[in-house]
Design a protein around this motif. Sequence first.
Motif, mmCIF file in Angstrom:
data_model
loop_
_atom_site.group_PDB
_atom_site.id
_atom_site.type_symbol
_atom_site.label_atom_id
_atom_site.label_comp_id
_atom_site.label_asym_id
_atom_site.label_seq_id
_atom_site.Cartn_x
_atom_site.Cartn_y
_atom_site.Cartn_z
ATOM 1 N N ASN A 268 0.799 -1.228 0.000
ATOM 2 C CA ASN A 268 0.000 0.000 0.000
ATOM 3 C C ASN A 268 0.832 1.278 0.000
ATOM 4 O O ASN A 268 0.388 2.307 -0.511
ATOM 5 C CB ASN A 268 -0.934 0.032 1.214
ATOM 6 C CG ASN A 268 -1.985 -1.062 1.169
ATOM 7 O OD1 ASN A 268 -1.675 -2.231 1.348
ATOM 8 N ND2 ASN A 268 -3.232 -0.698 0.927
ATOM 9 N N LEU A 269 2.016 1.214 0.599
ATOM 10 C CA LEU A 269 2.816 2.436 0.746
ATOM 11 C C LEU A 269 4.056 2.462 -0.131
ATOM 12 O O LEU A 269 4.769 3.468 -0.160
ATOM 13 C CB LEU A 269 3.220 2.613 2.222
ATOM 14 C CG LEU A 269 2.051 2.672 3.233
ATOM 15 C CD1 LEU A 269 2.588 2.839 4.646
ATOM 16 C CD2 LEU A 269 1.092 3.804 2.886
ATOM 17 N N GLY A 270 4.344 1.370 -0.824
ATOM 18 C CA GLY A 270 5.451 1.366 -1.774
ATOM 19 C C GLY A 270 6.831 1.151 -1.197
ATOM 20 O O GLY A 270 7.829 1.375 -1.884
ATOM 21 N N PHE A 271 6.937 0.697 0.039
ATOM 22 C CA PHE A 271 8.251 0.413 0.620
ATOM 23 C C PHE A 271 8.804 -0.889 0.035
ATOM 24 O O PHE A 271 8.042 -1.779 -0.360
ATOM 25 C CB PHE A 271 8.151 0.269 2.138
ATOM 26 C CG PHE A 271 7.978 1.559 2.875
ATOM 27 C CD1 PHE A 271 9.073 2.353 3.201
ATOM 28 C CD2 PHE A 271 6.713 1.995 3.246
ATOM 29 C CE1 PHE A 271 8.904 3.537 3.883
ATOM 30 C CE2 PHE A 271 6.535 3.185 3.931
ATOM 31 C CZ PHE A 271 7.639 3.963 4.249
ATOM 32 N N LYS A 272 10.113 -1.017 0.015
ATOM 33 C CA LYS A 272 10.755 -2.241 -0.439
ATOM 34 C C LYS A 272 10.721 -3.277 0.681
ATOM 35 O O LYS A 272 10.731 -2.937 1.863
ATOM 36 C CB LYS A 272 12.195 -1.973 -0.863
ATOM 37 C CG LYS A 272 12.315 -1.088 -2.105
ATOM 38 C CD LYS A 272 13.772 -0.904 -2.501
ATOM 39 C CE LYS A 272 13.895 -0.059 -3.774
ATOM 40 N NZ LYS A 272 15.313 0.146 -4.163
ATOM 41 N N ASN A 273 10.705 -4.565 0.281
ATOM 42 C CA ASN A 273 10.675 -5.654 1.261
ATOM 43 C C ASN A 273 11.801 -5.532 2.281
ATOM 44 O O ASN A 273 11.599 -5.682 3.488
ATOM 45 C CB ASN A 273 10.790 -7.010 0.556
ATOM 46 C CG ASN A 273 9.532 -7.374 -0.200
ATOM 47 O OD1 ASN A 273 8.470 -6.818 0.047
ATOM 48 N ND2 ASN A 273 9.652 -8.309 -1.128
ATOM 49 N N THR A 274 13.003 -5.254 1.783
ATOM 50 C CA THR A 274 14.174 -5.189 2.657
ATOM 51 C C THR A 274 14.037 -4.093 3.707
ATOM 52 O O THR A 274 14.389 -4.299 4.877
ATOM 53 C CB THR A 274 15.454 -4.947 1.828
ATOM 54 O OG1 THR A 274 15.570 -5.968 0.835
ATOM 55 C CG2 THR A 274 16.688 -4.964 2.719
ATOM 56 N N ALA A 275 13.497 -2.946 3.318
ATOM 57 C CA ALA A 275 13.337 -1.828 4.254
ATOM 58 C C ALA A 275 12.394 -2.189 5.394
ATOM 59 O O ALA A 275 12.668 -1.903 6.570
ATOM 60 C CB ALA A 275 12.814 -0.591 3.518
ATOM 61 N N VAL A 276 11.290 -2.844 5.055
ATOM 62 C CA VAL A 276 10.308 -3.213 6.078
ATOM 63 C C VAL A 276 10.864 -4.312 6.980
ATOM 64 O O VAL A 276 10.745 -4.246 8.207
ATOM 65 C CB VAL A 276 8.992 -3.680 5.424
ATOM 66 C CG1 VAL A 276 7.952 -3.972 6.498
ATOM 67 C CG2 VAL A 276 8.468 -2.627 4.471
ATOM 68 N N ASN A 397 -8.700 1.327 1.701
ATOM 69 C CA ASN A 397 -7.307 1.482 2.118
ATOM 70 C C ASN A 397 -7.097 2.537 3.207
ATOM 71 O O ASN A 397 -5.977 3.005 3.413
ATOM 72 C CB ASN A 397 -6.402 1.800 0.923
ATOM 73 C CG ASN A 397 -6.303 0.634 -0.036
ATOM 74 O OD1 ASN A 397 -6.298 -0.524 0.384
ATOM 75 N ND2 ASN A 397 -6.256 0.917 -1.324
ATOM 76 N N SER A 398 -8.149 2.917 3.914
ATOM 77 C CA SER A 398 -8.006 3.844 5.037
ATOM 78 C C SER A 398 -7.464 3.090 6.254
ATOM 79 O O SER A 398 -7.973 2.029 6.620
ATOM 80 C CB SER A 398 -9.354 4.465 5.387
ATOM 81 O OG SER A 398 -9.258 5.215 6.588
ATOM 82 N N TRP A 399 -6.436 3.667 6.891
ATOM 83 C CA TRP A 399 -5.823 3.012 8.045
ATOM 84 C C TRP A 399 -6.542 3.347 9.356
ATOM 85 O O TRP A 399 -6.272 2.726 10.391
ATOM 86 C CB TRP A 399 -4.354 3.427 8.173
ATOM 87 C CG TRP A 399 -4.120 4.916 8.177
ATOM 88 C CD1 TRP A 399 -3.824 5.689 7.107
ATOM 89 C CD2 TRP A 399 -4.199 5.802 9.305
ATOM 90 N NE1 TRP A 399 -3.690 7.009 7.478
ATOM 91 C CE2 TRP A 399 -3.909 7.112 8.831
ATOM 92 C CE3 TRP A 399 -4.452 5.641 10.653
ATOM 93 C CZ2 TRP A 399 -3.889 8.230 9.661
ATOM 94 C CZ3 TRP A 399 -4.431 6.746 11.494
ATOM 95 C CH2 TRP A 399 -4.154 8.021 10.998
ATOM 96 N N VAL A 400 -7.463 4.290 9.327
ATOM 97 C CA VAL A 400 -8.153 4.722 10.553
ATOM 98 C C VAL A 400 -8.870 3.559 11.255
ATOM 99 O O VAL A 400 -8.734 3.398 12.479
ATOM 100 C CB VAL A 400 -9.146 5.868 10.246
ATOM 101 C CG1 VAL A 400 -9.979 6.199 11.492
ATOM 102 C CG2 VAL A 400 -8.383 7.112 9.776
#
Length: 441
Positions: A268-276, A397-400
């Motif tokens: 959902n946020l576009g981070f890379k697997n390694t970063a997370v 996709n709302s995180w609230v």
Amino acid sequence: MENQQLSKKTATKALVASLIGSSIEWYDYFLYGTLAALVFSKLFFPTTDPVVGLMLAYASFAIPFFIRPLGGVIFSHIGDKIGRKKTLVLTLSLMGTATVLIGLLPSYESIGIWAPVLLISLRLVQGLGIGGEWGGALLLAVEYAPKERRGFFGSIPQTGVTIGMLLGTLSISLLTGISEEKFLAWGWRIPFILSAVLVFIGLWIRNGIDETPAFQEAKNKGNIAKVPIVDTLKYHWKSVLIAVGAKVVETAPFYIFSTFIISYATGNLGFKNTAVLNAVTIATLVTTIAIPFMGALSDKVGRKPLYIGGTVAIMLFAFPYFYLLQLGSTLWLTIATIIGLGLLWAPVTAVLGTMFSEIFSTNVRYTGVTLGYQLGAALAGGTAPLIATTLLNIYNNSWVPVAIYIIFTGIISLIAIFSVRETKNVDYDKENSTSPKTITG
């Protein structure tokens, strides 16, 4: 003096056995949780809709949580009738075998529907093993502990949870350096198969431990329940309900911060697997260090203040947590994960096991702590990533709603914990000669 040194040496040995065995069990278990989003949704649950595949993978992650209470009942019965040590050898063997076999499973492409069927079957076996493991590892520590250090001793098996997760996440992080094609083809299997080595070491250590003093004393006095589950539900049903409620905030936010975050941040946020994965690894390292300190602190100030403080802090952090993730920065992702998983969760999990052990008498303690813990985990743990993913899908996709869900778990647990008196002064020796009573107030 010699007996005192021998006793201290034995207690330390039991503590190490509890920690190592618990770490191995949870390493096996968390491998699946980490890979659910990265591998199993693609290799075992392929569909035309990626969200459906992910939800099926998380559903397979959740299913064993519902079998864990059954495993808990089976193995805690053995633990309260025969002893803690023999039970822990059984649970470790069961868990290790299932984990290695998962690493050898062919994919959906190779054998079709049998791939997910076999995968879920082995997950159920894992659930049976872990269902009986935690209570035994906890009691191996606290029933050997000096009364004034039970909080510290009881926190050590909880670090086994984070150490196991740390080893699992770290092993996968190292493998993500290879190409995605190779990782999906064979790389993900390596950590599962290598767990056989860890299981062998764990069994060797546990075989060298004697039965706990509290159980031996109860056995010598003839204070062994004929059917522990019956006595537990008859005399300790209030304690079981309290344990179930108290477990909710310890388990649901944990799986949000450690498992759900992997699919949410990457998908959902576009981070890379390694970063997370690195963020989760760092946060897990922080909490592994923090938990024993929190356990030792509970020996001074009590279990309830730390538990309540950690629960309230998690609730207050729910909205800021997701806000920090939306910033799209790897640094803020890491900071948010460290705060939630590394710092705020630590005091809750550090005192949970010790507190549970102190509200049940020795003759049903294994059954009581296991039943409460595993029922709470089934209701709020394995379902957390699935619920969070469903809420995202329903609310565009709302995180609230997910943040509100975290707060809701805290409210449930606060209601439960306010029903318990402070337990750090409970005397195991005296209780062995009295009728079992629920410690509430």
